[in-house]
Design a protein around this motif. Structure first.
Motif, short mmCIF file in Angstrom:
data_model
loop_
_atom_site.label_atom_id
_atom_site.label_comp_id
_atom_site.label_asym_id
_atom_site.label_seq_id
_atom_site.Cartn_x
_atom_site.Cartn_y
_atom_site.Cartn_z
N THR A 1 0.65 -1.17 0.22
CA THR A 1 -0.06 -0.07 -0.01
C THR A 1 0.86 1.14 0.09
O THR A 1 1.57 1.61 0.73
CB THR A 1 -1.07 0.06 1.30
N ASN A 2 0.75 2.10 -1.24
CA ASN A 2 1.42 3.33 -0.99
C ASN A 2 0.63 4.39 -0.08
O ASN A 2 -0.59 4.54 -0.32
CB ASN A 2 1.34 3.82 -2.49
N PRO A 3 1.17 4.82 0.95
CA PRO A 3 0.42 5.81 1.88
C PRO A 3 -0.03 6.84 0.97
O PRO A 3 -1.27 7.31 1.42
CB PRO A 3 1.38 6.21 2.91
N PHE A 4 0.32 7.32 -0.03
CA PHE A 4 0.06 8.72 -0.61
C PHE A 4 -1.15 8.47 -1.66
O PHE A 4 -1.82 9.17 -1.49
CB PHE A 4 1.35 9.25 -1.38
N ASP B 1 -8.94 7.19 -0.02
CA ASP B 1 -9.54 6.74 1.13
C ASP B 1 -10.11 8.16 1.80
O ASP B 1 -9.15 8.82 2.68
CB ASP B 1 -8.50 6.22 2.10
N VAL B 2 -11.30 8.56 1.68
CA VAL B 2 -11.70 9.85 2.08
C VAL B 2 -11.79 10.00 3.81
O VAL B 2 -11.21 11.27 4.10
CB VAL B 2 -13.25 9.68 1.91
N ALA B 3 -11.87 8.96 4.31
CA ALA B 3 -11.81 8.81 6.03
C ALA B 3 -10.39 9.17 6.34
O ALA B 3 -10.10 9.99 7.28
CB ALA B 3 -12.36 7.79 6.55
N TYR B 4 -9.38 8.40 5.66
CA TYR B 4 -8.11 8.76 6.15
C TYR B 4 -7.67 10.08 5.67
O TYR B 4 -6.93 10.50 6.31
CB TYR B 4 -7.24 7.54 5.29
N ARG B 5 -7.95 10.56 4.42
CA ARG B 5 -7.59 11.88 4.11
C ARG B 5 -8.08 13.04 4.89
O ARG B 5 -7.45 14.13 5.64
CB ARG B 5 -8.06 12.02 2.72
N LEU C 1 4.61 10.06 18.38
CA LEU C 1 4.78 9.22 19.33
C LEU C 1 3.79 8.24 19.21
O LEU C 1 2.44 8.36 19.21
CB LEU C 1 4.54 9.92 20.71
N GLY C 2 4.21 6.97 19.34
CA GLY C 2 3.48 5.77 18.94
C GLY C 2 2.97 5.72 17.66
O GLY C 2 1.96 5.10 17.27
N GLY C 3 4.05 5.94 16.66
CA GLY C 3 3.48 6.29 15.22
C GLY C 3 3.24 4.94 14.56
O GLY C 3 2.91 4.94 13.28
N ASN C 4 3.73 3.83 15.04
CA ASN C 4 3.64 2.38 14.55
C ASN C 4 4.06 2.39 12.94
O ASN C 4 5.39 2.78 12.90
CB ASN C 4 2.11 2.22 14.40
N THR C 5 3.49 2.05 11.89
CA THR C 5 4.07 2.11 10.61
C THR C 5 3.90 3.51 10.09
O THR C 5 4.06 3.69 8.70
CB THR C 5 3.00 1.12 9.77
N ALA C 6 3.59 4.39 10.67
CA ALA C 6 3.89 5.87 10.20
C ALA C 6 3.08 6.55 9.08
O ALA C 6 3.42 7.22 8.39
CB ALA C 6 5.43 6.34 9.98
N GLY C 7 1.71 5.94 8.88
CA GLY C 7 0.88 6.21 7.81
C GLY C 7 0.79 7.81 7.71
O GLY C 7 1.21 8.60 6.65
N VAL D 1 8.47 3.27 2.52
CA VAL D 1 8.74 4.63 2.10
C VAL D 1 9.74 4.38 0.68
O VAL D 1 9.62 5.22 -0.08
CB VAL D 1 9.41 5.49 3.00
N GLU D 2 10.74 3.67 1.27
CA GLU D 2 11.84 3.58 -0.06
C GLU D 2 11.27 2.89 -1.14
O GLU D 2 11.65 3.32 -2.28
CB GLU D 2 13.00 2.60 0.62
N LYS D 3 10.41 1.88 -1.11
CA LYS D 3 9.85 1.15 -1.99
C LYS D 3 9.04 2.14 -3.13
O LYS D 3 9.18 2.04 -4.21
CB LYS D 3 8.94 0.09 -1.83
N PHE D 4 8.13 3.25 -2.36
CA PHE D 4 7.52 3.91 -3.12
C PHE D 4 8.08 5.25 -3.40
O PHE D 4 7.61 6.36 -4.02
CB PHE D 4 5.94 4.29 -2.53
N GLY D 5 9.33 5.57 -3.36
CA GLY D 5 10.20 6.70 -3.61
C GLY D 5 9.79 8.01 -2.91
O GLY D 5 9.64 9.05 -3.26
N LEU D 6 9.19 7.73 -1.65
CA LEU D 6 8.51 8.94 -1.02
C LEU D 6 9.73 9.51 0.05
O LEU D 6 10.60 8.83 0.39
CB LEU D 6 7.33 8.63 -0.03
N ALA D 7 9.40 10.81 0.46
CA ALA D 7 10.21 11.41 1.13
C ALA D 7 10.22 10.65 2.76
O ALA D 7 8.92 10.18 3.14
CB ALA D 7 9.84 13.06 1.51
#
Length: 318
Positions: free
Chosen positions: A34-37, A43-47, A67-73, A102-108
Motif C-alpha cells: 500500500t502506497n500511503p500517498f 480513502d476519504v476517511a483517511y484523508r 509518538l506511538g507512530g507504528n507504521t507511520a502512515g 517509503v523507500e519502495k514507493f520513492g517517498l520523502a
C-alpha cells in the motif's frame, strides 16, 4: 490468541511490545503493498484524518515527534507536505516496515527512533510538537508519558492527540476482547484528558468529540460478517459524535515558540541516552548507538536507532 493471565491483570509494556511486533509481522505484506500517498488520495476517511492533524499543527519548521507512530502512515503523508516528522515507537518492526515502504514507493522519508513513551530519548525542549494518534491509550502510565512529552516540547510547543471515546459502548466492549489478546486498549472521557494534561503541567488543554468516518482500507481488514456492524458504527459516529465519535485533544506548553528549521539540525544532536541521559552517536564499527561519556550501546535496525533502556548493552573496550 486469548491469554487467561490478563483476566486478572492488564498487559505490561513488554507484553504490549511483543503483541504489536507479532501484529505488524502478520500484516507486513499488506503494508508494503500500500502506497500511503495513494491511500491518502483515495480513502476519504483517511484523508480527513490527516488533514485534521495538519490543520491543528499549523505551520511548523522544527521537529515533530509522532509518538506511538507504528507504521507511520499519517507521519509519512505529513512528511510529503513539508513537516519534519520523527516517528517514535517501541515496536522497531513497525518502524522498519515503514522505512521499507517509503523507500519502495520513492517517498520523502521521515526520521525514525525506537523508544519507550515513558522514557523519551530526546533532550529537553527539543521538538516543536508531538502528535499521538490513537496511541496514548496504549501507554502504561499516562502521567509519566505526558510528563515526558512536556519535557521534550519547546516552550510554546503543542501536543495533538486523537483518542477513543469512553462513552462509546461498542468501543468499551472491544476493549475487553483486546485485553485478553494481550494488548492495552483503553479509552478516555473529555474531562479525564484535560485533567491529565493539567496534572502533567501543560499551560492549557482542551478536548472535544469529533465525527469519525470509517476508513475504506481498514474496512477491508474486517471479517465480512462484521462489516455491516462496522459501517453502522461509522454512521453513528458521524451523526452522534458526542457518544460514538472519537476525542481530539490539543495541549500547549507555556511560553512562546521559537523554532529553528529542523533541516539545519541533525537528529542525532537532539537525542540522548534513555539510561544515563548523555549524548549518543552512531558507532559504525560496532553498528550501535553508543553513549558519549557512558558505557552503554543501543541497537541499530537498518539505520534506525533503538533507544530503549531495556535494550541497552554494556560496551566492551576494543
Amino acid at each position: 490468541m486469548f491469554k487467561l493471565r490478563h483476566f486478572y491483570r492488564a498487559p505490561n509494556v513488554e507484553e504490549e511490545r511483543e503483541f504489536e511486533r507479532a501484529n505488524i509481522q502478520s500484516k507486513t505484506g499488506r503494508y508494503l503493498e500500500t502506497n500511503p500517498f495513494v491511500r491518502f488520495q483515495s480513502d476519504v476517511a483517511y484523508r480527513a484524518k490527516v488533514e485534521r492533524i495538519a490543520a491543528h499543527l499549523g505551520p511548523l519548521k522544527g521537529y515533530i515527534l509522532d509518538l506511538g507512530g507504528n507504521t507511520a502512515g499519517e507521519a509519512t503523508i505529513l512528511k510529503q507536505q513539508g513537516y519534519n516528522m520523527v516517528v517514535g515507537d517501541i515496536n522497531e518492526v513497525a518502524l522498519d516496515v515503514s522505512r521499507q515502504r517509503v523507500e519502495k514507493f520513492g517517498l520523502a522519508k521521515p526520521e525514525y527512533v525506537g523508544l519507550d513513551a515513558h522514557n523519551l530519548p530526546f533532550k529537553d525542549a527539543s521538538v516543536s510538537a508531538v502528535t499521538v494518534i490513537e496511541a496514548l491509550h496504549h501507554f502504561f502510565d499516562y502521567d509519566q508519558a505526558l510528563g515526558e512529552i512536556l519535557r521534550i516540547l519547546k516552550p510554546g510547543g503543542k501536543l495533538f492527540s486523537l483518542e477513543p471515546n469512553a462513552l462509546n459502548p461498542l468501543r468499551r466492549a472491544s476493549e475487553v476482547r483486546d485485553r485478553f489478546k494481550g494488548t492495552i486498549e483503553k479509552s478516555f472521557f473529555i474531562g479525564q484528558l484535560e485533567r491529565l494534561c493539567a496534572r502533567a503541567g501543560f499551560a492549557r488543554a482542551g478536548a472535544q468529540a469529533y465525527p469519525m468516518r470509517r476508513s475504506s482500507w481498514k474496512l477491508q481488514e474486517v471479517p465480512a460478517y462484521r462489516r455491516p456492524i462496522t459501517r453502522l458504527h461509522g454512521w453513528f459516529s458521524e451523526k452522534y459524535p458526542t457518544v460514538f465519535g472519537g476525542l481530539m485533544l490539543e495541549a500547549h506548553k507555556a511560553g512562546k515558540l521559537v523554532e529553528q528549521d529542523a533541516a539545519d539540525i541533525p537528529l542525532s544532536t537532539v537525542l540522548r541516552s534513555p539510561v544515563n541521559k548523555c549524548d549518543v552517536v552512531f558507532d559504525s564499527s560496532r553498528r550501535q548507538w553508543v553513549e558519549i561519556g557512558g558505557g552503554l550501546g543501543f541497537p541499530d535496525v537498518n539505520g534506525i536507532p533503538i533507544l530503549v533502556a531495556k535494550d541497552a548493552v554494556k560496551l566492551n573496550c576494543h
